[in-house]
Design a protein around this motif. Structure first.
Motif, PDB file in Angstrom:
ATOM      1  N   ASP A 269       5.295   1.765 -10.889  1.00  0.00           N
ATOM      2  CA  ASP A 269       6.620   2.254 -11.129  1.00  0.00           C
ATOM      3  C   ASP A 269       6.756   3.453 -11.211  1.00  0.00           C
ATOM      4  OD1 ASP A 269       5.691   1.983 -14.790  1.00  0.00           O
ATOM      5  OD2 ASP A 269       4.790   3.005 -13.124  1.00  0.00           O
ATOM      6  N   ARG A 270       5.806   4.165 -10.462  1.00  0.00           N
ATOM      7  CA  ARG A 270       5.915   5.929 -10.216  1.00  0.00           C
ATOM      8  C   ARG A 270       6.048   6.300  -8.991  1.00  0.00           C
ATOM      9  NH1 ARG A 270       1.297   7.426  -9.298  1.00  0.00           N
ATOM     10  NH2 ARG A 270      -0.531   7.061 -10.444  1.00  0.00           N
TER      11      ARG A 270
ATOM     12  N   GLY B 199       6.811   0.075  -6.307  1.00  0.00           N
ATOM     13  CA  GLY B 199       6.572  -1.111  -6.335  1.00  0.00           C
ATOM     14  C   GLY B 199       5.436  -1.402  -5.402  1.00  0.00           C
ATOM     15  N   ARG B 200       4.738  -0.154  -4.880  1.00  0.00           N
ATOM     16  CA  ARG B 200       3.454  -0.419  -4.265  1.00  0.00           C
ATOM     17  C   ARG B 200       2.217  -0.141  -4.963  1.00  0.00           C
ATOM     18  NH1 ARG B 200       4.210   0.502   1.829  1.00  0.00           N
ATOM     19  NH2 ARG B 200       6.304   0.030   2.139  1.00  0.00           N
TER      20      ARG B 200
ATOM     21  N   GLU C  57      -2.997  13.141  -6.975  1.00  0.00           N
ATOM     22  CA  GLU C  57      -4.291  13.186  -8.076  1.00  0.00           C
ATOM     23  C   GLU C  57      -4.491  11.878  -8.839  1.00  0.00           C
ATOM     24  OE1 GLU C  57      -4.430  16.985 -10.375  1.00  0.00           O
ATOM     25  OE2 GLU C  57      -6.158  16.169 -11.518  1.00  0.00           O
ATOM     26  N   LYS C  58      -3.291  11.399  -9.302  1.00  0.00           N
ATOM     27  CA  LYS C  58      -3.483  10.203 -10.090  1.00  0.00           C
ATOM     28  C   LYS C  58      -3.753   8.877  -9.219  1.00  0.00           C
ATOM     29  CE  LYS C  58      -0.270  11.883 -13.559  1.00  0.00           C
ATOM     30  NZ  LYS C  58       1.303  11.850 -13.753  1.00  0.00           N
TER      31      LYS C  58
ATOM     32  N   VAL D  34       0.725  -1.026   0.157  1.00  0.00           N
ATOM     33  CA  VAL D  34       0.089   0.007   0.039  1.00  0.00           C
ATOM     34  C   VAL D  34       0.862   1.225   0.024  1.00  0.00           C
ATOM     35  CG1 VAL D  34      -1.753   1.493   1.289  1.00  0.00           C
ATOM     36  CG2 VAL D  34      -1.709  -1.278   1.038  1.00  0.00           C
ATOM     37  N   CYS D  35       0.488   2.400  -0.953  1.00  0.00           N
ATOM     38  CA  CYS D  35       1.316   3.381  -0.982  1.00  0.00           C
ATOM     39  C   CYS D  35       0.892   4.199  -0.001  1.00  0.00           C
ATOM     40  CB  CYS D  35       1.406   3.867  -2.516  1.00  0.00           C
ATOM     41  SG  CYS D  35       1.652   5.387  -2.632  1.00  0.00           S
TER      42      CYS D  35
END
Ligand code: P6P
Length: 338
Positions: free
Chosen positions: A147-148, A113-114, A153-154, A93-94
């Protein structure tokens, strides 16, 4: 074999059900399963504390107010911390959005990776906390590109139709966890003797119609005319349409949601003249509820449009919310803008 062991061996655990669900999705890595298991663990911890809340030091207020301007209950903070801690490990979880935290809890500096974002109301129904009423937890899960870096927002400002899973825990006479990962809506009852959630409500589908409604009638004079007309309509005696409907309002949306999923009916928390956006929050109340209601065959709107199509502009934004059996929600719509 004892009756208890027969019961347990006959029932499917939440973990087994999640694994079986993920096997239906080619390429599923089991990571969503792990996130759902983390949520179920936190639910057990909260349920355990709630069972004896009045004996500990978890009732009453902290003395703070939350982002909503509401007085914070000790149980709100306790549950927020339990769920946050349970989701921290595992590097899955990010970020977490919580009703109890104005800011976003980012679990890693870049989140590479999250795969998941969680938006939740740790304790829904806070007004019931000190009177041993039903409480709930509501959660919404979104997928993010791993990967980012984290991007509010995104990652978070996504419409409800992008959710990959959603669910709630109802802390009532039983503790029940209901979730959907996109297909069926399934309910699991906590067997306290073994500490496992066991499948008790498989593939929940709402009936076509039922004759109960949930609304805080104390706000009658602040509703828009169309809402007043609909509620007045429900109160008129008419045997052919089984009116008057019965009013069932728990002041805990999870309790009203659970009854409507199992028996049908309609829940309304409309906007008012002074608060046109109503009280309930889009991202971690209306969206997850709508995800479940639609998969169980019902409808969920903001008074006019589909909740899950709303493009959010703030993580704590509010929305009017009307959900229930499709026939009941459509009848509500027929009274708007008459
Ligand atoms: P009112 C609880 O505070 C909650 O968010 C929902 O669970 C519930 O349906 C609603 O608000 C109750 O609000 O204004 O009727 O007390």
């Amino acid at each position: 074999m004892s009756q208890m062991s027969e019961l347990i061996s006959a029932k499917k655990t939440l973990t087994r059900h999640i694994l079986e669900q993920q096997q239906k999705f080619p390429g599923a890595t089991g990571e969503l399963s792990t996130v759902l298991s983390q949520i179920s663990f936190a639910a057990k911890v909260v349920a355990n504390e709630l069972r004896r809340a009045a004996l500990g030091d978890l009732l009453g207020y902290t003395g703070d107010t939350n982002v909503q301007g509401e007085k914070v209950k000790k149980l709100d903070i306790f549950a927020h911390e339990v769920f946050t801690n349970a989701l921290e490990y595992g590097e899955l979880v990010c970020s977490i959005v919580s009703e109890e935290s104005e800011g976003i809890t980012q679990l890693h500096r870049d989140c590479k990776g999250r795969k998941y974002s969680i938006l939740m109301d740790p304790v829904d129904g806070s007004s019931n906390t000190d009177i041993n009423g039903v409480l709930g937890t509501i959660f919404s899960i979104h997928r993010r590109p791993e990967d980012r870096d984290f991007d509010e927002e995104k990652d978070l400002l996504l419409p409800g139709n992008k959710q990959v899973a959603a669910g709630y825990v109802m802390y009532g006479s039983s503790t029940i966890l209901v979730y959907s990962a996109g297909e069926t809506v399934d309910g699991f009852t906590l067997e306290p003797n073994i500490g496992e959630f066991l499948l008790s409500h498989e593939n929940i589908k709402m009936p076509n119609r039922h004759h109960t409604y949930s609304i805080n009638s104390g706000s009658y004079h602040s509703w828009e005319r169309g809402v007043q007309k609909y509620i007045n309509h429900l109160a008129v005696e008419d045997k052919a349409t089984k009116r008057p409907y019965s009013l069932r309002y728990a002041a805990s949306m999870v309790a009203d949601l659970h009854r409507i999923l199992l028996e049908g009916g309609i829940f309304l928390y409309p906007g008012t003249k002074s608060k046109p956006q109503g009280k309930l929050r889009l991202m971690y109340e209306a969206n997850p509820v709508s995800f479940l209601i639609e998969r169980a065959g019902g409808k969920s709107i903001d008074g006019k449009n589909r909740i899950m199509d709303i493009e959010p502009n703030h993580i704590h934004q509010r929305t009017p919310l009307i959900f229930g059996t499709t026939a009941d929600v459509d009848e509500f719509l027929s009274f708007q803008n008459e």
